[in-house]
Design a protein around this motif. Structure first.
Motif, PDB file in Angstrom:
ATOM      1  N   ALA A 118       0.832  -1.213   0.000  1.00  0.00           N
ATOM      2  CA  ALA A 118       0.000   0.000   0.000  1.00  0.00           C
ATOM      3  C   ALA A 118       0.857   1.250   0.000  1.00  0.00           C
ATOM      4  O   ALA A 118       0.506   2.263  -0.627  1.00  0.00           O
ATOM      5  N   ASN A 119       1.996   1.216   0.686  1.00  0.00           N
ATOM      6  CA  ASN A 119       2.887   2.374   0.710  1.00  0.00           C
ATOM      7  C   ASN A 119       3.584   2.570  -0.631  1.00  0.00           C
ATOM      8  O   ASN A 119       3.828   3.704  -1.059  1.00  0.00           O
ATOM      9  N   GLN A 121       2.226   1.707  -3.501  1.00  0.00           N
ATOM     10  CA  GLN A 121       1.174   2.254  -4.350  1.00  0.00           C
ATOM     11  C   GLN A 121       1.021   3.760  -4.119  1.00  0.00           C
ATOM     12  O   GLN A 121       0.872   4.534  -5.075  1.00  0.00           O
ATOM     13  N   ALA A 122       1.068   4.168  -2.843  1.00  0.00           N
ATOM     14  CA  ALA A 122       0.910   5.586  -2.516  1.00  0.00           C
ATOM     15  C   ALA A 122       2.075   6.409  -3.049  1.00  0.00           C
ATOM     16  O   ALA A 122       1.884   7.530  -3.541  1.00  0.00           O
ATOM     17  N   SER A 134      -2.502  -5.366  -7.072  1.00  0.00           N
ATOM     18  CA  SER A 134      -3.560  -5.075  -6.111  1.00  0.00           C
ATOM     19  C   SER A 134      -4.125  -6.379  -5.584  1.00  0.00           C
ATOM     20  O   SER A 134      -4.500  -7.262  -6.360  1.00  0.00           O
ATOM     21  N   GLU A 138      -2.970  -5.948   0.719  1.00  0.00           N
ATOM     22  CA  GLU A 138      -1.983  -4.937   0.350  1.00  0.00           C
ATOM     23  C   GLU A 138      -1.616  -4.005   1.510  1.00  0.00           C
ATOM     24  O   GLU A 138      -0.601  -3.321   1.443  1.00  0.00           O
ATOM     25  N   GLY A 139      -2.386  -4.008   2.583  1.00  0.00           N
ATOM     26  CA  GLY A 139      -2.036  -3.201   3.736  1.00  0.00           C
ATOM     27  C   GLY A 139      -0.963  -3.819   4.611  1.00  0.00           C
ATOM     28  O   GLY A 139      -0.439  -3.151   5.514  1.00  0.00           O
TER      29      GLY A 139
END
Length: 471
Positions: A118-119, A121-122, A134, A138-139
Protein backbone atom coordinates in the motif's frame (compact mmCIF):
# COMPACT_ATOMS: atom_id res chain seq x y z
CA UNK A 1 22.26 -32.03 9.18
CA UNK A 2 21.00 -28.58 10.17
CA UNK A 3 21.62 -27.10 13.59
CA UNK A 4 19.44 -24.91 15.83
CA UNK A 5 20.07 -21.20 16.34
CA UNK A 6 21.62 -21.60 19.76
CA UNK A 7 23.27 -19.39 22.35
CA UNK A 8 26.68 -19.39 20.65
CA UNK A 9 25.28 -18.15 17.35
CA UNK A 10 23.14 -15.51 19.02
CA UNK A 11 26.16 -14.26 20.98
CA UNK A 12 28.22 -14.06 17.79
CA UNK A 13 25.45 -12.22 15.94
CA UNK A 14 25.00 -9.73 18.78
CA UNK A 15 28.68 -8.93 18.57
CA UNK A 16 28.41 -8.22 14.84
CA UNK A 17 25.00 -6.56 14.52
CA UNK A 18 23.34 -3.52 16.14
CA UNK A 19 20.79 -4.09 18.94
CA UNK A 20 17.90 -3.13 16.64
CA UNK A 21 18.31 -6.42 14.78
CA UNK A 22 17.07 -8.40 17.78
CA UNK A 23 13.50 -8.70 18.94
CA UNK A 24 11.57 -11.11 21.13
CA UNK A 25 9.58 -13.58 19.07
CA UNK A 26 5.79 -13.18 18.97
CA UNK A 27 3.10 -15.67 17.99
CA UNK A 28 2.36 -13.87 14.72
CA UNK A 29 5.78 -14.94 13.42
CA UNK A 30 5.34 -18.58 14.38
CA UNK A 31 2.13 -19.52 12.61
CA UNK A 32 0.35 -18.71 9.38
CA UNK A 33 -3.01 -17.00 9.07
CA UNK A 34 -5.15 -20.12 8.91
CA UNK A 35 -3.35 -21.87 11.78
CA UNK A 36 -2.32 -24.90 9.73
CA UNK A 37 1.42 -24.44 10.28
CA UNK A 38 3.15 -23.68 13.56
CA UNK A 39 6.79 -23.38 14.58
CA UNK A 40 7.50 -23.75 18.32
CA UNK A 41 10.34 -21.22 18.46
CA UNK A 42 12.73 -19.16 16.33
CA UNK A 43 15.42 -16.53 16.64
CA UNK A 44 13.79 -13.41 15.21
CA UNK A 45 16.19 -11.04 13.46
CA UNK A 46 15.14 -7.75 11.87
CA UNK A 47 18.09 -6.34 9.88
CA UNK A 48 18.00 -2.80 8.53
CA UNK A 49 20.41 -3.16 5.61
CA UNK A 50 21.64 -5.64 3.03
CA UNK A 51 24.99 -5.72 4.85
CA UNK A 52 23.25 -6.90 8.01
CA UNK A 53 21.35 -9.53 6.00
CA UNK A 54 24.66 -10.66 4.50
CA UNK A 55 26.28 -10.99 7.92
CA UNK A 56 23.36 -13.07 9.19
CA UNK A 57 23.52 -15.44 6.23
CA UNK A 58 27.31 -15.77 6.43
CA UNK A 59 27.12 -16.85 10.04
CA UNK A 60 24.08 -19.07 9.50
CA UNK A 61 25.78 -20.83 6.59
CA UNK A 62 28.97 -21.39 8.56
CA UNK A 63 26.98 -23.01 11.38
CA UNK A 64 24.43 -24.78 9.16
CA UNK A 65 21.50 -22.99 10.79
CA UNK A 66 18.23 -22.78 8.81
CA UNK A 67 16.96 -19.33 7.80
CA UNK A 68 13.28 -18.67 7.05
CA UNK A 69 12.70 -15.32 5.28
CA UNK A 70 9.58 -13.53 6.52
CA UNK A 71 7.66 -10.80 4.69
CA UNK A 72 4.23 -9.61 5.71
CA UNK A 73 3.18 -13.05 6.89
CA UNK A 74 0.20 -13.14 4.52
CA UNK A 75 1.17 -16.29 2.61
CA UNK A 76 -1.35 -19.12 2.56
CA UNK A 77 0.87 -22.15 1.89
CA UNK A 78 3.12 -22.12 4.95
CA UNK A 79 6.26 -20.84 3.25
CA UNK A 80 6.92 -18.35 6.05
CA UNK A 81 6.73 -20.87 8.91
CA UNK A 82 9.73 -23.04 9.81
CA UNK A 83 7.82 -26.25 10.47
CA UNK A 84 9.91 -29.26 11.46
CA UNK A 85 13.20 -27.35 11.59
CA UNK A 86 15.64 -27.11 14.47
CA UNK A 87 15.19 -23.64 15.95
CA UNK A 88 15.58 -21.49 12.82
CA UNK A 89 16.49 -17.88 12.26
CA UNK A 90 13.35 -16.03 11.27
CA UNK A 91 14.62 -13.25 9.02
CA UNK A 92 12.10 -10.42 8.85
CA UNK A 93 12.85 -7.49 6.55
CA UNK A 94 10.15 -5.27 8.08
CA UNK A 95 12.72 -2.57 8.98
CA UNK A 96 13.98 -2.44 5.38
CA UNK A 97 10.96 -0.51 4.14
CA UNK A 98 12.43 2.52 2.37
CA UNK A 99 11.30 3.86 -0.99
CA UNK A 100 14.86 4.46 -2.23
CA UNK A 101 13.99 6.43 -5.36
CA UNK A 102 11.15 7.16 -7.77
CA UNK A 103 11.75 7.93 -11.44
CA UNK A 104 8.46 8.91 -13.08
CA UNK A 105 10.12 9.78 -16.41
CA UNK A 106 11.45 6.23 -16.55
CA UNK A 107 8.26 4.71 -15.12
CA UNK A 108 10.07 2.89 -12.34
CA UNK A 109 10.92 3.02 -8.66
CA UNK A 110 13.46 1.34 -6.38
CA UNK A 111 12.17 0.06 -3.05
CA UNK A 112 13.40 -2.13 -0.23
CA UNK A 113 11.94 -5.55 0.30
CA UNK A 114 10.11 -4.68 3.50
CA UNK A 115 8.11 -1.88 1.90
CA UNK A 116 4.39 -2.52 2.31
CA UNK A 117 2.49 -2.74 -0.96
CA UNK A 118 0.00 0.00 0.00
CA UNK A 119 2.89 2.37 0.71
CA UNK A 120 4.49 1.57 -2.62
CA UNK A 121 1.17 2.25 -4.35
CA UNK A 122 0.91 5.59 -2.52
CA UNK A 123 4.46 6.60 -3.48
CA UNK A 124 3.74 5.81 -7.11
CA UNK A 125 0.50 7.79 -6.99
CA UNK A 126 2.32 10.78 -5.48
CA UNK A 127 4.59 10.72 -8.53
CA UNK A 128 1.61 10.60 -10.90
CA UNK A 129 2.09 6.91 -11.65
CA UNK A 130 0.49 3.57 -10.80
CA UNK A 131 2.02 0.42 -9.35
CA UNK A 132 -0.69 -1.98 -10.44
CA UNK A 133 -0.37 -5.03 -8.19
CA UNK A 134 -3.56 -5.07 -6.11
CA UNK A 135 -4.70 -7.71 -3.64
CA UNK A 136 -6.70 -8.01 -0.45
CA UNK A 137 -3.65 -8.04 1.84
CA UNK A 138 -1.98 -4.94 0.35
CA UNK A 139 -2.04 -3.20 3.74
CA UNK A 140 0.41 -5.74 5.18
CA UNK A 141 1.97 -7.66 2.26
CA UNK A 142 5.57 -6.65 1.57
CA UNK A 143 7.33 -6.28 -1.77
CA UNK A 144 9.94 -8.91 -0.96
CA UNK A 145 7.28 -11.49 -0.19
CA UNK A 146 5.25 -10.55 -3.26
CA UNK A 147 8.28 -11.08 -5.48
CA UNK A 148 9.38 -14.23 -3.66
CA UNK A 149 5.98 -15.77 -4.39
CA UNK A 150 5.47 -14.08 -7.80
CA UNK A 151 2.16 -12.75 -6.49
CA UNK A 152 -0.72 -12.07 -8.83
CA UNK A 153 -3.83 -10.30 -7.60
CA UNK A 154 -6.73 -8.82 -9.50
CA UNK A 155 -4.89 -6.90 -12.24
CA UNK A 156 -2.88 -9.72 -13.80
CA UNK A 157 -5.18 -9.63 -16.82
CA UNK A 158 -3.74 -6.25 -17.83
CA UNK A 159 -0.41 -5.87 -16.07
CA UNK A 160 0.85 -9.38 -15.35
CA UNK A 161 2.21 -11.05 -12.21
CA UNK A 162 4.89 -9.58 -9.96
CA UNK A 163 7.58 -10.94 -12.28
CA UNK A 164 6.34 -8.78 -15.16
CA UNK A 165 6.49 -5.69 -12.94
CA UNK A 166 10.07 -6.11 -11.72
CA UNK A 167 13.12 -4.97 -13.69
CA UNK A 168 15.72 -6.24 -11.26
CA UNK A 169 16.50 -7.22 -7.69
CA UNK A 170 19.14 -6.82 -5.06
CA UNK A 171 19.50 -10.01 -3.04
CA UNK A 172 21.77 -11.81 -0.62
CA UNK A 173 22.68 -15.40 -1.43
CA UNK A 174 23.11 -18.22 1.08
CA UNK A 175 26.82 -17.62 1.60
CA UNK A 176 26.31 -13.91 2.28
CA UNK A 177 27.37 -12.66 -1.14
CA UNK A 178 25.31 -9.80 -2.55
CA UNK A 179 23.63 -9.95 -5.95
CA UNK A 180 23.49 -6.35 -7.21
CA UNK A 181 20.84 -6.30 -9.90
CA UNK A 182 19.18 -2.91 -9.51
CA UNK A 183 20.28 -1.30 -12.75
CA UNK A 184 17.47 0.84 -14.15
CA UNK A 185 17.61 -0.86 -17.54
CA UNK A 186 14.90 -2.20 -19.80
CA UNK A 187 17.46 -4.16 -21.82
CA UNK A 188 20.34 -6.08 -20.26
CA UNK A 189 21.27 -9.38 -21.87
CA UNK A 190 24.51 -9.98 -19.99
CA UNK A 191 24.07 -13.65 -19.15
CA UNK A 192 21.58 -15.54 -17.00
CA UNK A 193 18.76 -13.52 -15.47
CA UNK A 194 19.47 -14.42 -11.85
CA UNK A 195 17.04 -11.86 -10.46
CA UNK A 196 14.19 -13.42 -12.39
CA UNK A 197 15.25 -16.79 -11.02
CA UNK A 198 14.86 -15.51 -7.46
CA UNK A 199 11.37 -14.19 -8.19
CA UNK A 200 8.97 -17.00 -7.33
CA UNK A 201 11.63 -19.03 -5.48
CA UNK A 202 9.97 -18.39 -2.08
CA UNK A 203 13.21 -17.56 -0.28
CA UNK A 204 14.86 -20.90 -1.10
CA UNK A 205 17.59 -19.49 -3.37
CA UNK A 206 18.33 -16.10 -1.85
CA UNK A 207 16.85 -13.26 0.19
CA UNK A 208 15.54 -10.35 -1.88
CA UNK A 209 16.48 -7.07 -0.16
CA UNK A 210 15.38 -4.49 -2.75
CA UNK A 211 13.75 -4.31 -6.17
CA UNK A 212 13.41 -2.05 -9.18
CA UNK A 213 9.71 -1.96 -10.01
CA UNK A 214 7.89 -0.96 -13.17
CA UNK A 215 5.31 1.79 -12.96
CA UNK A 216 2.61 2.64 -15.48
CA UNK A 217 0.70 5.78 -16.35
CA UNK A 218 -2.45 6.40 -14.35
CA UNK A 219 -5.62 5.84 -16.39
CA UNK A 220 -7.41 9.09 -17.19
CA UNK A 221 -10.80 7.53 -16.47
CA UNK A 222 -11.59 4.61 -14.21
CA UNK A 223 -14.80 2.74 -13.73
CA UNK A 224 -16.26 -0.49 -12.46
CA UNK A 225 -19.47 -2.43 -12.82
CA UNK A 226 -21.03 -5.57 -11.44
CA UNK A 227 -23.10 -7.51 -13.93
CA UNK A 228 -25.29 -10.57 -13.46
CA UNK A 229 -24.58 -13.45 -15.83
CA UNK A 230 -26.33 -16.77 -16.21
CA UNK A 231 -23.23 -18.94 -16.16
CA UNK A 232 -19.43 -19.00 -16.30
CA UNK A 233 -19.76 -19.59 -20.04
CA UNK A 234 -21.73 -16.34 -20.41
CA UNK A 235 -19.09 -14.60 -18.27
CA UNK A 236 -16.35 -15.85 -20.59
CA UNK A 237 -18.22 -14.59 -23.64
CA UNK A 238 -18.71 -11.23 -21.90
CA UNK A 239 -14.97 -11.07 -21.21
CA UNK A 240 -14.25 -11.56 -24.90
CA UNK A 241 -16.76 -8.88 -25.80
CA UNK A 242 -15.23 -6.43 -23.32
CA UNK A 243 -11.72 -7.04 -24.63
CA UNK A 244 -12.81 -6.65 -28.25
CA UNK A 245 -14.40 -3.31 -27.47
CA UNK A 246 -11.93 -1.95 -24.93
CA UNK A 247 -8.71 -3.93 -25.47
CA UNK A 248 -6.13 -3.22 -22.76
CA UNK A 249 -8.62 -0.93 -20.99
CA UNK A 250 -9.99 -3.99 -19.15
CA UNK A 251 -7.90 -4.06 -15.98
CA UNK A 252 -9.71 -6.81 -14.08
CA UNK A 253 -12.52 -9.27 -14.68
CA UNK A 254 -13.62 -11.20 -11.58
CA UNK A 255 -16.04 -14.11 -11.45
CA UNK A 256 -18.16 -14.28 -8.29
CA UNK A 257 -20.56 -17.02 -7.16
CA UNK A 258 -23.63 -16.65 -5.01
CA UNK A 259 -22.02 -18.67 -2.20
CA UNK A 260 -19.30 -16.06 -1.72
CA UNK A 261 -21.83 -13.25 -1.44
CA UNK A 262 -23.81 -15.33 1.04
CA UNK A 263 -20.72 -15.91 3.16
CA UNK A 264 -20.11 -12.15 3.28
CA UNK A 265 -23.71 -11.49 4.30
CA UNK A 266 -23.42 -14.12 7.03
CA UNK A 267 -20.08 -13.06 8.50
CA UNK A 268 -19.65 -9.41 7.48
CA UNK A 269 -23.14 -7.90 7.22
CA UNK A 270 -21.72 -4.35 7.23
CA UNK A 271 -20.25 -4.88 3.74
CA UNK A 272 -22.61 -3.33 1.19
CA UNK A 273 -23.91 -5.54 -1.61
CA UNK A 274 -25.18 -4.20 -4.93
CA UNK A 275 -28.04 -6.63 -5.54
CA UNK A 276 -31.17 -7.20 -3.44
CA UNK A 277 -30.74 -10.95 -3.80
CA UNK A 278 -27.55 -12.83 -4.48
CA UNK A 279 -27.29 -13.80 -8.16
CA UNK A 280 -26.03 -17.28 -8.98
CA UNK A 281 -23.14 -15.78 -10.95
CA UNK A 282 -21.88 -12.25 -11.38
CA UNK A 283 -18.78 -10.51 -12.62
CA UNK A 284 -16.87 -7.46 -11.47
CA UNK A 285 -15.37 -5.55 -14.40
CA UNK A 286 -12.82 -2.81 -13.82
CA UNK A 287 -11.72 -0.37 -16.52
CA UNK A 288 -8.87 2.10 -16.81
CA UNK A 289 -9.02 4.17 -19.99
CA UNK A 290 -6.74 6.73 -21.57
CA UNK A 291 -7.56 10.39 -22.18
CA UNK A 292 -10.65 11.18 -24.21
CA UNK A 293 -12.48 8.00 -23.19
CA UNK A 294 -15.04 7.76 -20.39
CA UNK A 295 -15.17 4.53 -18.41
CA UNK A 296 -18.78 5.01 -17.31
CA UNK A 297 -19.98 5.45 -20.87
CA UNK A 298 -17.94 2.46 -22.02
CA UNK A 299 -19.46 0.26 -19.31
CA UNK A 300 -22.98 1.42 -20.14
CA UNK A 301 -22.44 0.60 -23.81
CA UNK A 302 -20.96 -2.78 -22.90
CA UNK A 303 -23.93 -3.60 -20.67
CA UNK A 304 -26.45 -2.66 -23.37
CA UNK A 305 -24.71 -4.77 -25.99
CA UNK A 306 -24.33 -7.70 -23.61
CA UNK A 307 -27.96 -7.49 -22.54
CA UNK A 308 -29.10 -7.52 -26.17
CA UNK A 309 -26.97 -10.62 -26.68
CA UNK A 310 -28.55 -12.32 -23.66
CA UNK A 311 -25.31 -12.41 -21.69
CA UNK A 312 -26.31 -10.22 -18.74
CA UNK A 313 -29.63 -9.78 -16.95
CA UNK A 314 -28.85 -7.08 -14.42
CA UNK A 315 -26.03 -4.77 -13.47
CA UNK A 316 -24.84 -1.82 -11.45
CA UNK A 317 -22.28 0.68 -12.77
CA UNK A 318 -20.28 2.61 -10.19
CA UNK A 319 -21.35 6.25 -10.30
CA UNK A 320 -18.27 7.55 -8.49
CA UNK A 321 -14.94 6.51 -6.98
CA UNK A 322 -16.54 5.61 -3.66
CA UNK A 323 -18.95 3.15 -5.27
CA UNK A 324 -16.13 1.64 -7.33
CA UNK A 325 -14.19 1.18 -4.09
CA UNK A 326 -17.27 -0.43 -2.52
CA UNK A 327 -17.40 -2.99 -5.32
CA UNK A 328 -13.77 -3.86 -4.68
CA UNK A 329 -14.35 -4.02 -0.93
CA UNK A 330 -17.03 -6.60 -1.62
CA UNK A 331 -14.73 -8.66 -3.84
CA UNK A 332 -11.81 -8.44 -1.45
CA UNK A 333 -14.01 -9.45 1.49
CA UNK A 334 -14.60 -12.91 0.00
CA UNK A 335 -11.32 -14.43 1.28
CA UNK A 336 -11.92 -13.14 4.81
CA UNK A 337 -15.52 -14.40 4.78
CA UNK A 338 -14.21 -17.76 3.59
CA UNK A 339 -11.78 -17.85 6.52
CA UNK A 340 -14.54 -17.04 9.00
CA UNK A 341 -16.78 -19.79 7.62
CA UNK A 342 -13.88 -22.28 7.66
CA UNK A 343 -12.97 -24.21 4.53
CA UNK A 344 -12.56 -27.95 4.39
CA UNK A 345 -10.24 -27.52 1.39
CA UNK A 346 -8.93 -24.54 -0.56
CA UNK A 347 -7.61 -24.81 -4.10
CA UNK A 348 -5.67 -22.04 -5.86
CA UNK A 349 -5.67 -23.40 -9.40
CA UNK A 350 -5.50 -22.27 -13.00
CA UNK A 351 -6.67 -23.81 -16.25
CA UNK A 352 -6.66 -22.53 -19.85
CA UNK A 353 -9.11 -19.64 -19.93
CA UNK A 354 -11.50 -21.07 -22.51
CA UNK A 355 -11.87 -24.27 -20.45
CA UNK A 356 -12.89 -22.49 -17.24
CA UNK A 357 -16.66 -23.09 -17.65
CA UNK A 358 -16.19 -26.80 -18.35
CA UNK A 359 -13.78 -27.16 -15.45
CA UNK A 360 -16.19 -25.49 -13.03
CA UNK A 361 -19.05 -27.75 -14.10
CA UNK A 362 -17.00 -30.92 -13.80
CA UNK A 363 -15.38 -29.92 -10.52
CA UNK A 364 -18.71 -29.05 -8.93
CA UNK A 365 -20.16 -32.40 -10.05
CA UNK A 366 -17.08 -34.18 -8.72
CA UNK A 367 -17.37 -32.60 -5.26
CA UNK A 368 -21.13 -33.17 -5.16
CA UNK A 369 -20.39 -36.87 -5.58
CA UNK A 370 -18.14 -36.80 -2.51
CA UNK A 371 -20.62 -35.39 -0.03
CA UNK A 372 -22.91 -32.50 0.92
CA UNK A 373 -20.18 -29.87 0.70
CA UNK A 374 -20.80 -26.23 -0.07
CA UNK A 375 -18.61 -24.83 -2.85
CA UNK A 376 -17.38 -21.29 -3.28
CA UNK A 377 -15.80 -20.89 -6.69
CA UNK A 378 -14.55 -17.41 -7.54
CA UNK A 379 -11.51 -15.74 -8.99
CA UNK A 380 -9.72 -14.05 -11.81
CA UNK A 381 -11.52 -15.23 -14.92
CA UNK A 382 -9.37 -13.04 -17.14
CA UNK A 383 -6.23 -15.08 -16.40
CA UNK A 384 -7.81 -18.48 -15.71
CA UNK A 385 -7.07 -18.43 -11.96
CA UNK A 386 -9.87 -19.84 -9.82
CA UNK A 387 -10.17 -20.27 -6.08
CA UNK A 388 -12.23 -23.44 -5.79
CA UNK A 389 -12.96 -24.03 -2.10
CA UNK A 390 -15.16 -26.54 -0.28
CA UNK A 391 -17.01 -26.01 3.02
CA UNK A 392 -19.00 -28.18 5.43
CA UNK A 393 -22.78 -28.15 5.34
CA UNK A 394 -24.36 -25.20 7.14
CA UNK A 395 -24.21 -25.63 10.89
CA UNK A 396 -21.31 -28.10 10.86
CA UNK A 397 -17.64 -27.52 11.68
CA UNK A 398 -14.93 -28.09 9.09
CA UNK A 399 -12.94 -30.26 11.50
CA UNK A 400 -15.67 -32.86 11.25
CA UNK A 401 -14.45 -33.38 7.69
CA UNK A 402 -10.72 -33.16 8.34
CA UNK A 403 -10.26 -36.77 7.26
CA UNK A 404 -11.73 -35.93 3.84
CA UNK A 405 -9.33 -33.09 2.97
CA UNK A 406 -6.70 -35.18 1.24
CA UNK A 407 -9.28 -37.09 -0.80
CA UNK A 408 -11.07 -33.95 -1.97
CA UNK A 409 -7.90 -32.07 -2.84
CA UNK A 410 -6.44 -35.05 -4.68
CA UNK A 411 -9.51 -35.43 -6.86
CA UNK A 412 -9.77 -31.70 -7.59
CA UNK A 413 -6.07 -31.50 -8.43
CA UNK A 414 -6.27 -34.61 -10.59
CA UNK A 415 -9.01 -32.86 -12.54
CA UNK A 416 -6.82 -29.73 -12.85
CA UNK A 417 -4.04 -31.93 -14.22
CA UNK A 418 -6.46 -33.45 -16.73
CA UNK A 419 -7.18 -29.91 -17.97
CA UNK A 420 -3.42 -29.25 -18.32
CA UNK A 421 -3.66 -26.69 -15.53
CA UNK A 422 -1.67 -25.76 -12.45
CA UNK A 423 -2.36 -26.68 -8.82
CA UNK A 424 -0.70 -23.45 -7.67
CA UNK A 425 -1.73 -20.40 -9.66
CA UNK A 426 -0.65 -17.50 -7.46
CA UNK A 427 -0.02 -18.59 -3.87
CA UNK A 428 3.14 -20.60 -4.48
CA UNK A 429 4.16 -24.03 -3.21
CA UNK A 430 5.39 -23.24 0.31
CA UNK A 431 5.22 -26.28 2.55
CA UNK A 432 1.58 -27.07 1.91
CA UNK A 433 2.00 -28.11 -1.72
CA UNK A 434 5.40 -29.82 -1.78
CA UNK A 435 3.70 -33.16 -2.34
CA UNK A 436 1.53 -31.68 -5.09
CA UNK A 437 4.62 -30.39 -6.90
CA UNK A 438 6.18 -33.83 -6.69
CA UNK A 439 3.01 -35.47 -7.98
CA UNK A 440 2.10 -33.06 -10.77
CA UNK A 441 5.36 -31.30 -11.59
CA UNK A 442 7.36 -32.03 -14.72
CA UNK A 443 10.12 -34.53 -13.77
CA UNK A 444 12.80 -32.74 -15.79
CA UNK A 445 11.87 -29.42 -14.18
CA UNK A 446 12.10 -30.94 -10.71
CA UNK A 447 15.59 -32.29 -11.43
CA UNK A 448 16.67 -28.87 -12.70
CA UNK A 449 15.16 -27.13 -9.67
CA UNK A 450 17.01 -29.43 -7.31
CA UNK A 451 20.28 -28.76 -9.16
CA UNK A 452 19.76 -24.99 -8.95
CA UNK A 453 18.95 -25.23 -5.24
CA UNK A 454 22.13 -27.25 -4.62
CA UNK A 455 24.26 -24.81 -6.61
CA UNK A 456 23.01 -21.64 -4.89
CA UNK A 457 22.44 -23.06 -1.43
CA UNK A 458 24.78 -26.06 -1.05
CA UNK A 459 24.37 -26.23 2.73
CA UNK A 460 20.58 -26.08 2.41
CA UNK A 461 19.92 -23.32 4.96
CA UNK A 462 17.45 -21.18 2.97
CA UNK A 463 13.84 -21.96 3.85
CA UNK A 464 14.38 -25.72 4.07
CA UNK A 465 11.27 -27.75 3.24
CA UNK A 466 9.62 -25.02 1.20
CA UNK A 467 9.05 -25.71 -2.53
CA UNK A 468 11.38 -28.75 -2.46
CA UNK A 469 11.39 -31.44 0.18
CA UNK A 470 14.58 -31.47 2.24
CA UNK A 471 17.13 -33.75 0.62
Amino acid sequence: MLNPAGTDLEKSLRAALPPGCFRAIALQYLEELRGRFHCPDALLLTPASREEVAEILRQASARRVPVVPYGGGTGLVGGQVGVGLPRPILLSLERMDAIRSVHPKENLMVVEAGAILANVQAAAEAAGRLFPISLASEGSAQIGGLLATNAGGVNVLRYGNARELCLGVEAVLADGSVLRGLKRLRKDNTGYDLGNLLIGSEGTLGVITAACLRLVSCPASRGAAMMVVDSPDAALTLLGMAQERLAEGVSAFELIHRTGLGFIAETMPHVRQPFASHPEWSVLIDLGLSGGLEADAALEALFETAAEAGLVSDGVIASNAAQRAAFWTLRESIPEANRLIGAVTSHDISVPIETVPEFIARARALVAGLGPFRINCFGHLGDGNLHFNTYPPRGQDREAYADRREEISRKVHDLVEAFDGSVSAEHGIGRLKVGDLERYGDPASLVAMRAIKTALDPVGILNPGAVLREA
